[in-house]
Design a protein around this motif. Structure first.
Motif, PDB file in Angstrom:
ATOM      1  N   SER A 180       0.910  -1.196   0.015  1.00  0.00           N
ATOM      2  CA  SER A 180       0.125  -0.162   0.033  1.00  0.00           C
ATOM      3  C   SER A 180       0.746   1.213   0.077  1.00  0.00           C
ATOM      4  O   SER A 180       1.745   1.544   0.971  1.00  0.00           O
ATOM      5  CB  SER A 180      -0.757   0.075   1.072  1.00  0.00           C
ATOM      6  OG  SER A 180      -1.684   1.068   1.303  1.00  0.00           O
ATOM      7  N   LEU A 182       1.334   5.044  -0.190  1.00  0.00           N
ATOM      8  CA  LEU A 182       0.797   6.288   0.006  1.00  0.00           C
ATOM      9  C   LEU A 182       1.407   7.648  -0.278  1.00  0.00           C
ATOM     10  O   LEU A 182       2.443   7.999   0.262  1.00  0.00           O
ATOM     11  CB  LEU A 182       0.294   6.504   1.815  1.00  0.00           C
ATOM     12  CG  LEU A 182      -0.656   5.577   2.127  1.00  0.00           C
ATOM     13  CD1 LEU A 182      -0.564   5.429   3.809  1.00  0.00           C
ATOM     14  CD2 LEU A 182      -2.008   5.868   1.505  1.00  0.00           C
ATOM     15  N   GLY A 192      -2.428  11.583   1.974  1.00  0.00           N
ATOM     16  CA  GLY A 192      -1.598  11.313   0.353  1.00  0.00           C
ATOM     17  C   GLY A 192      -2.562  11.840  -0.585  1.00  0.00           C
ATOM     18  O   GLY A 192      -3.775  11.779  -0.400  1.00  0.00           O
ATOM     19  N   ARG A 195      -3.079   6.795  -3.468  1.00  0.00           N
ATOM     20  CA  ARG A 195      -3.110   5.827  -2.746  1.00  0.00           C
ATOM     21  C   ARG A 195      -3.056   4.637  -4.004  1.00  0.00           C
ATOM     22  O   ARG A 195      -4.013   4.439  -4.458  1.00  0.00           O
ATOM     23  CB  ARG A 195      -4.172   5.499  -1.755  1.00  0.00           C
ATOM     24  CG  ARG A 195      -3.873   4.121  -1.156  1.00  0.00           C
ATOM     25  CD  ARG A 195      -4.965   3.923  -0.092  1.00  0.00           C
ATOM     26  NE  ARG A 195      -5.168   2.641   0.414  1.00  0.00           N
ATOM     27  CZ  ARG A 195      -6.088   2.351   1.262  1.00  0.00           C
ATOM     28  NH1 ARG A 195      -6.923   3.152   1.897  1.00  0.00           N
ATOM     29  NH2 ARG A 195      -6.225   0.805   1.719  1.00  0.00           N
ATOM     30  N   GLU A 197      -2.313   0.366  -4.489  1.00  0.00           N
ATOM     31  CA  GLU A 197      -2.125  -0.982  -3.713  1.00  0.00           C
ATOM     32  C   GLU A 197      -1.576  -1.895  -4.872  1.00  0.00           C
ATOM     33  O   GLU A 197      -2.472  -1.954  -5.885  1.00  0.00           O
ATOM     34  CB  GLU A 197      -3.305  -1.341  -3.262  1.00  0.00           C
ATOM     35  CG  GLU A 197      -4.071  -0.573  -2.017  1.00  0.00           C
ATOM     36  CD  GLU A 197      -5.311  -0.902  -1.431  1.00  0.00           C
ATOM     37  OE1 GLU A 197      -5.732  -0.298  -0.763  1.00  0.00           O
ATOM     38  OE2 GLU A 197      -5.818  -1.767  -2.072  1.00  0.00           O
ATOM     39  N   ARG A 225      -3.870  -1.073  -8.140  1.00  0.00           N
ATOM     40  CA  ARG A 225      -5.441  -0.346  -7.757  1.00  0.00           C
ATOM     41  C   ARG A 225      -4.937   1.194  -7.316  1.00  0.00           C
ATOM     42  O   ARG A 225      -4.222   0.982  -6.266  1.00  0.00           O
ATOM     43  CB  ARG A 225      -6.222  -1.130  -6.881  1.00  0.00           C
ATOM     44  CG  ARG A 225      -7.340  -0.294  -6.511  1.00  0.00           C
ATOM     45  CD  ARG A 225      -8.323  -1.058  -5.649  1.00  0.00           C
ATOM     46  NE  ARG A 225      -9.689  -0.740  -5.424  1.00  0.00           N
ATOM     47  CZ  ARG A 225      -9.953   0.358  -4.746  1.00  0.00           C
ATOM     48  NH1 ARG A 225      -9.103   1.038  -3.968  1.00  0.00           N
ATOM     49  NH2 ARG A 225     -11.242   0.856  -4.746  1.00  0.00           N
ATOM     50  N   ARG A 227      -6.091   5.001  -6.188  1.00  0.00           N
ATOM     51  CA  ARG A 227      -7.122   6.187  -6.005  1.00  0.00           C
ATOM     52  C   ARG A 227      -6.373   7.334  -5.914  1.00  0.00           C
ATOM     53  O   ARG A 227      -5.462   7.698  -5.081  1.00  0.00           O
ATOM     54  CB  ARG A 227      -7.630   5.812  -4.451  1.00  0.00           C
ATOM     55  CG  ARG A 227      -8.493   7.139  -4.094  1.00  0.00           C
ATOM     56  CD  ARG A 227      -9.164   6.745  -2.572  1.00  0.00           C
ATOM     57  NE  ARG A 227      -9.895   5.641  -2.850  1.00  0.00           N
ATOM     58  CZ  ARG A 227     -11.306   5.698  -2.737  1.00  0.00           C
ATOM     59  NH1 ARG A 227     -11.800   6.797  -3.245  1.00  0.00           N
ATOM     60  NH2 ARG A 227     -11.995   4.496  -2.659  1.00  0.00           N
ATOM     61  N   ARG A 229      -6.200  11.591  -5.825  1.00  0.00           N
ATOM     62  CA  ARG A 229      -7.088  12.716  -5.918  1.00  0.00           C
ATOM     63  C   ARG A 229      -6.847  13.783  -6.935  1.00  0.00           C
ATOM     64  O   ARG A 229      -5.974  13.745  -7.873  1.00  0.00           O
ATOM     65  CB  ARG A 229      -6.510  13.491  -4.665  1.00  0.00           C
ATOM     66  CG  ARG A 229      -6.894  12.715  -3.644  1.00  0.00           C
ATOM     67  CD  ARG A 229      -6.704  13.523  -2.001  1.00  0.00           C
ATOM     68  NE  ARG A 229      -7.297  12.593  -1.066  1.00  0.00           N
ATOM     69  CZ  ARG A 229      -7.148  13.184   0.185  1.00  0.00           C
ATOM     70  NH1 ARG A 229      -6.719  14.431   0.379  1.00  0.00           N
ATOM     71  NH2 ARG A 229      -7.673  12.453   1.299  1.00  0.00           N
TER      72      ARG A 229
ATOM     73  N   GLU B  10      -7.666   7.726   6.650  1.00  0.00           N
ATOM     74  CA  GLU B  10      -6.719   7.999   5.879  1.00  0.00           C
ATOM     75  C   GLU B  10      -5.688   8.606   6.899  1.00  0.00           C
ATOM     76  O   GLU B  10      -4.460   8.322   6.607  1.00  0.00           O
ATOM     77  CB  GLU B  10      -6.995   8.980   4.824  1.00  0.00           C
ATOM     78  CG  GLU B  10      -7.628   8.374   3.595  1.00  0.00           C
ATOM     79  CD  GLU B  10      -8.191   9.481   2.602  1.00  0.00           C
ATOM     80  OE1 GLU B  10      -7.940  10.470   2.678  1.00  0.00           O
ATOM     81  OE2 GLU B  10      -8.704   8.738   1.452  1.00  0.00           O
ATOM     82  N   LEU B  13      -3.766   5.788   8.637  1.00  0.00           N
ATOM     83  CA  LEU B  13      -2.958   5.264   7.523  1.00  0.00           C
ATOM     84  C   LEU B  13      -1.892   5.987   7.181  1.00  0.00           C
ATOM     85  O   LEU B  13      -1.008   5.320   6.900  1.00  0.00           O
ATOM     86  CB  LEU B  13      -3.752   4.589   6.361  1.00  0.00           C
ATOM     87  CG  LEU B  13      -4.903   3.618   6.395  1.00  0.00           C
ATOM     88  CD1 LEU B  13      -5.489   3.360   5.221  1.00  0.00           C
ATOM     89  CD2 LEU B  13      -4.115   2.225   6.816  1.00  0.00           C
ATOM     90  N   THR B  14      -1.880   7.109   7.513  1.00  0.00           N
ATOM     91  CA  THR B  14      -0.934   7.952   7.243  1.00  0.00           C
ATOM     92  C   THR B  14       0.132   8.670   8.411  1.00  0.00           C
ATOM     93  O   THR B  14       0.544   9.725   8.371  1.00  0.00           O
ATOM     94  CB  THR B  14      -1.360   9.360   6.371  1.00  0.00           C
ATOM     95  OG1 THR B  14      -2.236  10.007   7.053  1.00  0.00           O
ATOM     96  CG2 THR B  14      -1.531   8.990   4.944  1.00  0.00           C
ATOM     97  N   GLY B  61      -5.577  -1.008   6.210  1.00  0.00           N
ATOM     98  CA  GLY B  61      -4.849  -0.964   4.901  1.00  0.00           C
ATOM     99  C   GLY B  61      -5.553  -1.675   3.913  1.00  0.00           C
ATOM    100  O   GLY B  61      -5.606  -1.329   2.586  1.00  0.00           O
TER     101      GLY B  61
END
Lengths: 372, 205
Positions: A180, A182, A192, A195, A197, A225, A227, A229, B10, B13-14, B61
């Protein structure tokens, strides 16, 4: 007493008790309750039952008291500390790692800092530039290799914590593992900008000169995969696919898989422009893909090196997709994109490949079988 | 709600794992309602929800859509609760026959008589009220325990967590009309079973 014009609907009165009606309907039922004695008695009985049911849960151990009671157990499980069980990270990332106050307070975390700093020193790359946070998820026995020079892989034992996601790296992702990435989380940004994966088995690389604003990665093989922004004008987000194909991503969520010169794209949100790139870097759009198009596959036939422009130009590009429902929106400047890459190791395919119908299923599988 | 959950996930995760506590604060009652609906036991439900939060934290995650944390977490809770139920391998709480005063064992008079007070001392009015309310809660919960699993979960989500039909439907992966008709039916059953208990508060009863 029941009024002549009242149908005394218990369902409507329940909706009234449950506050599931619009303001106008609430007013109508309220008026009905005022006029009709029978409706009123139904309402009172329902209200009594509802209050009894709600009050029966008054002794439940949930709410703020649960949060307080759970603190110790959660703390011992790693919640509220940067390093969580089941989350494995490679390399440094001290900036994010030190952000948690809880971490600073715990002596155990000091040991983890030492391990991470040592790993960061041992496996640093002269080309590496911090781009974001990198987490490795998967089973505890999973290890991840970083490769500074293709063919010279160095084994890195995962360490708890967060690290930076660097430019000029190649990541080998073993089967059963998920990386994963970021992007943009290591440069002071709280969230981030993207993201990614990467599901193993896969190989993914970052270009030596890429930055957060102009990111350029390469999915050499495997499934990715992303995502992403919305980027500012002038910013780009490019991920190569197998050294052959390019997609410009207008939307935000997409899945890319590449193997043996065939690249498949599934778009979950937004719109993606998908095509090939010649040796001169010129992008040739083949199709636009949206969520309604399921999986679209680009395959290139003919011989030769997959990375050469001759093989791209000589071979016809086959696009398999469901009919688009809407005409595509114009491509905006500075949107995300996927372009050809260096380092493809696959052989050139012949003809079109079958659409991998299980692509979404693969991605829906949790990386951590114990979790979700 | 979705945007807030996405932000929390998020941030965890960050590098801000302490933010996970916000999700715990926000969703422990929801998890409790589901776990209680499966297990009909508050203590077991509490353990299950704690486990589920730890599992959710570890697997955060792998959450594909951070904005859908609530539904994802609800699924973890339900699966964990079902696992615990299977491990126990004991029958769930029996439905209470209020007519016979059986079920959990103690009748109302017994409950009041066993209320905590010094030996030889008669209970005062407030103690009697408390005992009556506690007994009524116990009987209501016993009635809920006698329902089917999905019905128990729906009742818990509605009356413990106060969710709307739409929110329940999303968590139960069914339609709003299905939730609505199920709630109507279940509460009709409960009303019938609890008639004697509920009439305690009625004038003249």
């Amino acid at each position: 007493m029941k009024t002549p014009d009242c149908n005394c609907s218990t369902e409507a009165i329940w909706r009234y008790v449950d506050r599931e009606l619009s303001a106008r309907e609430m007013a109508r039922v309220s008026e009905q309750l005022r006029k009709c004695e029978n409706c009123r008695s139904i309402y009172e009985a329902q209200g009594l039952l509802a209050r009894s049911l709600t009050s029966s849960f008054v002794d439940s151990p949930f709410g703020e008291s649960f949060v307080m009671r759970s603190k110790e157990r959660f703390s011992s499980a790693g919640i509220s500390r940067p390093a969580a069980p089941g989350i494995r990270t490679i390399e440094g990332g001290t900036k994010l790692f030190f952000r948690s106050k809880t971490f600073i307070r715990t002596a155990a975390a000091l040991l983890l800092v030492s391990l991470i700093l040592v790993a960061g020193y041992l496996f640093r790359s002269p080309l590496a530039q911090p781009l974001g946070g990198l987490r490795v998820t998967g089973r505890d026995e999973v290890s991840v290799r970083t490769v500074d020079v293709p063919g010279q892989a160095s084994q890195v034992q995962p360490s708890p914590g967060y690290s930076v996601f660097e430019a000029g790296r190649i990541y080998d992702v073993p089967p059963g593992t998920s990386l994963s990435l970021l992007l943009g989380a290591g440069d002071g940004r709280r969230d981030g900008v993207a993201r990614l994966e990467v599901s193993g088995p896969a190989r993914f690389s970052t270009d030596p000169d890429c930055t957060v604003e102009n990111f350029h990665g390469n999915l050499i093989r495997g499934v990715l995969r992303a995502r992403v922004r919305h980027r500012q004008k002038g910013e780009t987000f490019r991920v190569s696919a197998g050294g052959l194909h390019q997609a410009r991503v207008i939307g935000t969520v997409f899945v890319l898989t590449t193997d043996e010169g065939s690249t498949s794209l599934a778009v979950e949100e937004g719109l993606v422009s998908f095509g090939t790139v010649g040796e001169d870097g010129e992008y040739l759009e083949s199709s636009r893909v949206g969520p309604a198009d399921e999986v679209v596959t680009l395959s290139t036939g003919g011989g030769g090196d997959t990375g050469s422009s001759e093989s791209v130009e000589a071979a016809p590009v086959t696009v398999q997709k469901a009919p688009a429902t809407d005409s595509p929106a114009p491509l905006e400047p500075g949107t995300t994109g996927i372009d050809p890459a260096t380092g493809s190791t696959g052989k050139p395919p012949t003809g079109s490949e079958a659409v991998p119908g299980s692509l979404r299923d693969q991605l829906d599988r949790p990386a951590n079988p114990q979790g979700e | 709600m979705l945007a807030e959950d996405r932000e929390y996930v998020e941030r965890v995760l960050t590098g801000e794992p302490e933010v996970f506590e916000q999700l715990v604060r926000k969703y422990n009652r929801l998890g409790g309602a589901i776990a209680y609906g499966v297990l009909s036991d508050f203590h077991l439900a509490e353990d299950v929800v704690q486990d589920a939060f730890i599992r959710a934290f570890e697997a955060l995650g792998s959450l594909k859509e951070p904005g859908r944390f609530r539904v994802w977490f609800a699924g973890i809770v339900k699966r964990r609760a079902i696992d615990v139920l299977r491990q126990r391998k004991t029958p769930r709480m029996r439905a209470v026959s209020l007519e016979s005063g059986a079920g959990e064992g103690r009748g109302l008079g017994e409950s009041v008589a066993s209320d905590s007070r010094r030996p030889g001392q008669f209970p005062d009015e407030s103690q009697l009220d408390a005992a009556v309310h506690a007994e009524r809660r116990r009987q209501v919960l016993a009635c809920i325990a006698g329902l089917d699993e999905d019905d128990r979960i729906i009742v818990s989500l509605k009356h413990m967590e106060g969710l709307s039909y739409k929110e329940i439907a999303e968590l139960m992966e069914t339609s709003v009309s299905a939730v609505e008709s199920r709630l109507f039916r279940v509460r009709k059953v409960l009303r019938k079973k609890l008639a004697a208990v509920l009439n305690m508060d009625s004038p003249g009863s």
